[in-house]
Design a protein around this motif. Structure first.
Motif, mmCIF file in Angstrom:
data_model
loop_
_atom_site.group_PDB
_atom_site.id
_atom_site.type_symbol
_atom_site.label_atom_id
_atom_site.label_comp_id
_atom_site.label_asym_id
_atom_site.label_seq_id
_atom_site.Cartn_x
_atom_site.Cartn_y
_atom_site.Cartn_z
ATOM 1 N N GLN A 11 16.885 8.675 -3.315
ATOM 2 C CA GLN A 11 15.893 9.237 -2.407
ATOM 3 C C GLN A 11 14.569 9.467 -3.130
ATOM 4 O O GLN A 11 14.537 10.056 -4.215
ATOM 5 N N VAL A 12 13.510 9.003 -2.503
ATOM 6 C CA VAL A 12 12.146 9.272 -2.977
ATOM 7 C C VAL A 12 11.427 10.038 -1.875
ATOM 8 O O VAL A 12 11.351 9.571 -0.737
ATOM 9 N N THR A 13 10.908 11.192 -2.227
ATOM 10 C CA THR A 13 10.182 12.011 -1.258
ATOM 11 C C THR A 13 8.800 12.319 -1.824
ATOM 12 O O THR A 13 8.684 12.837 -2.934
ATOM 13 N N VAL A 14 7.788 11.969 -1.051
ATOM 14 C CA VAL A 14 6.410 12.187 -1.480
ATOM 15 C C VAL A 14 5.792 13.227 -0.554
ATOM 16 O O VAL A 14 5.694 13.013 0.659
ATOM 17 N N SER A 15 5.385 14.327 -1.121
ATOM 18 C CA SER A 15 4.796 15.404 -0.325
ATOM 19 C C SER A 15 3.279 15.264 -0.284
ATOM 20 O O SER A 15 2.659 14.783 -1.237
ATOM 21 N N SER A 16 2.704 15.701 0.807
ATOM 22 C CA SER A 16 1.249 15.587 0.972
ATOM 23 C C SER A 16 0.534 16.815 0.440
ATOM 24 O O SER A 16 1.141 17.806 0.086
ATOM 25 N N ALA A 76 13.208 4.109 5.451
ATOM 26 C CA ALA A 76 12.788 5.445 5.862
ATOM 27 C C ALA A 76 13.542 5.837 7.127
ATOM 28 O O ALA A 76 14.008 4.963 7.867
ATOM 29 N N PRO A 77 13.674 7.125 7.401
ATOM 30 C CA PRO A 77 14.395 7.569 8.605
ATOM 31 C C PRO A 77 13.809 6.951 9.868
ATOM 32 O O PRO A 77 12.594 6.980 10.076
ATOM 33 N N ALA A 96 5.743 -6.721 -0.973
ATOM 34 C CA ALA A 96 5.307 -6.229 0.331
ATOM 35 C C ALA A 96 3.826 -5.894 0.301
ATOM 36 O O ALA A 96 3.292 -5.452 -0.734
ATOM 37 N N GLU A 97 3.184 -6.076 1.420
ATOM 38 C CA GLU A 97 1.749 -5.819 1.505
ATOM 39 C C GLU A 97 1.423 -4.372 1.167
ATOM 40 O O GLU A 97 0.398 -4.085 0.527
ATOM 41 N N PHE A 98 2.297 -3.460 1.548
ATOM 42 C CA PHE A 98 1.978 -2.045 1.354
ATOM 43 C C PHE A 98 2.022 -1.644 -0.128
ATOM 44 O O PHE A 98 1.591 -0.562 -0.498
ATOM 45 N N VAL A 99 2.545 -2.508 -0.982
ATOM 46 C CA VAL A 99 2.581 -2.210 -2.418
ATOM 47 C C VAL A 99 1.163 -2.232 -2.979
ATOM 48 O O VAL A 99 0.775 -1.347 -3.747
ATOM 49 N N LYS A 100 0.416 -3.290 -2.657
ATOM 50 C CA LYS A 100 -1.013 -3.403 -2.998
ATOM 51 C C LYS A 100 -1.322 -3.006 -4.429
ATOM 52 O O LYS A 100 -2.217 -2.206 -4.687
ATOM 53 N N GLY A 101 -0.526 -3.502 -5.364
ATOM 54 C CA GLY A 101 -0.787 -3.246 -6.764
ATOM 55 C C GLY A 101 -0.349 -1.884 -7.263
ATOM 56 O O GLY A 101 -0.534 -1.574 -8.438
ATOM 57 N N ARG A 102 0.254 -1.084 -6.416
ATOM 58 C CA ARG A 102 0.664 0.252 -6.846
ATOM 59 C C ARG A 102 2.005 0.240 -7.567
ATOM 60 O O ARG A 102 2.273 1.105 -8.413
ATOM 61 N N PHE A 103 2.869 -0.705 -7.223
ATOM 62 C CA PHE A 103 4.224 -0.750 -7.782
ATOM 63 C C PHE A 103 4.354 -1.945 -8.724
ATOM 64 O O PHE A 103 3.783 -3.004 -8.475
ATOM 65 N N LYS A 143 2.318 7.654 -1.854
ATOM 66 C CA LYS A 143 1.818 8.213 -0.611
ATOM 67 C C LYS A 143 2.979 8.809 0.183
ATOM 68 O O LYS A 143 4.127 8.376 0.006
ATOM 69 N N PRO A 144 2.702 9.751 1.071
ATOM 70 C CA PRO A 144 3.808 10.302 1.880
ATOM 71 C C PRO A 144 4.585 9.231 2.637
ATOM 72 O O PRO A 144 5.806 9.356 2.809
ATOM 73 N N GLU A 145 3.909 8.173 3.046
ATOM 74 C CA GLU A 145 4.608 7.104 3.775
ATOM 75 C C GLU A 145 5.530 6.277 2.888
ATOM 76 O O GLU A 145 6.260 5.414 3.380
ATOM 77 N N ASP A 146 5.513 6.525 1.595
ATOM 78 C CA ASP A 146 6.467 5.873 0.696
ATOM 79 C C ASP A 146 7.815 6.592 0.681
ATOM 80 O O ASP A 146 8.759 6.116 0.043
ATOM 81 N N THR A 147 7.878 7.711 1.340
ATOM 82 C CA THR A 147 9.132 8.461 1.409
ATOM 83 C C THR A 147 10.215 7.618 2.065
ATOM 84 O O THR A 147 10.044 7.128 3.184
ATOM 85 N N ALA A 148 11.326 7.449 1.358
ATOM 86 C CA ALA A 148 12.420 6.611 1.853
ATOM 87 C C ALA A 148 13.562 6.663 0.847
ATOM 88 O O ALA A 148 13.407 7.186 -0.260
ATOM 89 N N VAL A 149 14.688 6.090 1.252
ATOM 90 C CA VAL A 149 15.753 5.812 0.299
ATOM 91 C C VAL A 149 15.481 4.424 -0.265
ATOM 92 O O VAL A 149 15.290 3.461 0.494
ATOM 93 N N TYR A 150 15.464 4.334 -1.569
ATOM 94 C CA TYR A 150 15.179 3.076 -2.239
ATOM 95 C C TYR A 150 16.477 2.492 -2.784
ATOM 96 O O TYR A 150 17.258 3.184 -3.439
ATOM 97 N N TYR A 151 16.653 1.210 -2.495
ATOM 98 C CA TYR A 151 17.867 0.510 -2.889
ATOM 99 C C TYR A 151 17.534 -0.645 -3.825
ATOM 100 O O TYR A 151 16.568 -1.374 -3.615
ATOM 101 N N CYS A 152 18.374 -0.816 -4.775
ATOM 102 C CA CYS A 152 18.349 -1.990 -5.626
ATOM 103 C C CYS A 152 19.378 -2.974 -5.071
ATOM 104 O O CYS A 152 20.470 -2.564 -4.663
#
Length: 120
Positions: A115-120, A40-41, A61-68, A87-96
């Motif tokens: 780029q993944v952008t999650v709007s609130s 993320a920026p 990662a802990e923040f995944v918590k079964g969501r991914f 969630k908005p905090e998932d906004t980031a560039v995702y790399y493989c």
């Protein structure tokens, strides 16, 4: 040599889902561990999910918590990251990224990112 190309990023509302794909080109792709990272920026790059080549080890990662969810199709040389309940905090560039046998914090091969952008 492993070449990786991500796709599937975009803009989604909070609570929505996206599926990222990572298409690889490698003669022996099944010998490589693959991980999804994000940055993320203003933040450091972090591991999201990684799985060893033999599938026995998964780093989450802990923040995944079964969501991914991580999945892999060696016949298609493609790895997927299914992201739900975004969630908005998932906004980031995702790399493989790929590394021989087991993923680490600095894999040898990287995609260009999506780029993944999650709007609130």
């Amino acid at each position: 040599q492993v070449r990786l190309v991500e796709s599937g990023g975009g803009l989604v509302q909070a609570g929505g889902s996206l599926r990222l794909s990572c298409q690889a080109s490698a003669r022996t792709f099944s010998d490589y561990a693959v991980g999804w990272f994000r940055q993320a920026p203003g933040k450091e790059r972090e591991l999201v999910l990684g799985r060893s080549a033999d599938g026995l080890y998964t780093d989450v990662a802990e923040f995944v918590k079964g969501r991914f969810t991580f999945s892999r199709d060696n016949a298609k040389k493609t790895v997927y990251l299914q992201m739900n309940s975004l969630k908005p905090e998932d906004t980031a560039v995702y790399y493989c990224a790929a590394h021989w046998q087991r993923i680490n914090n600095n894999p040898d091969y990287w995609g260009q990112g999506t780029q993944v952008t999650v709007s609130s």
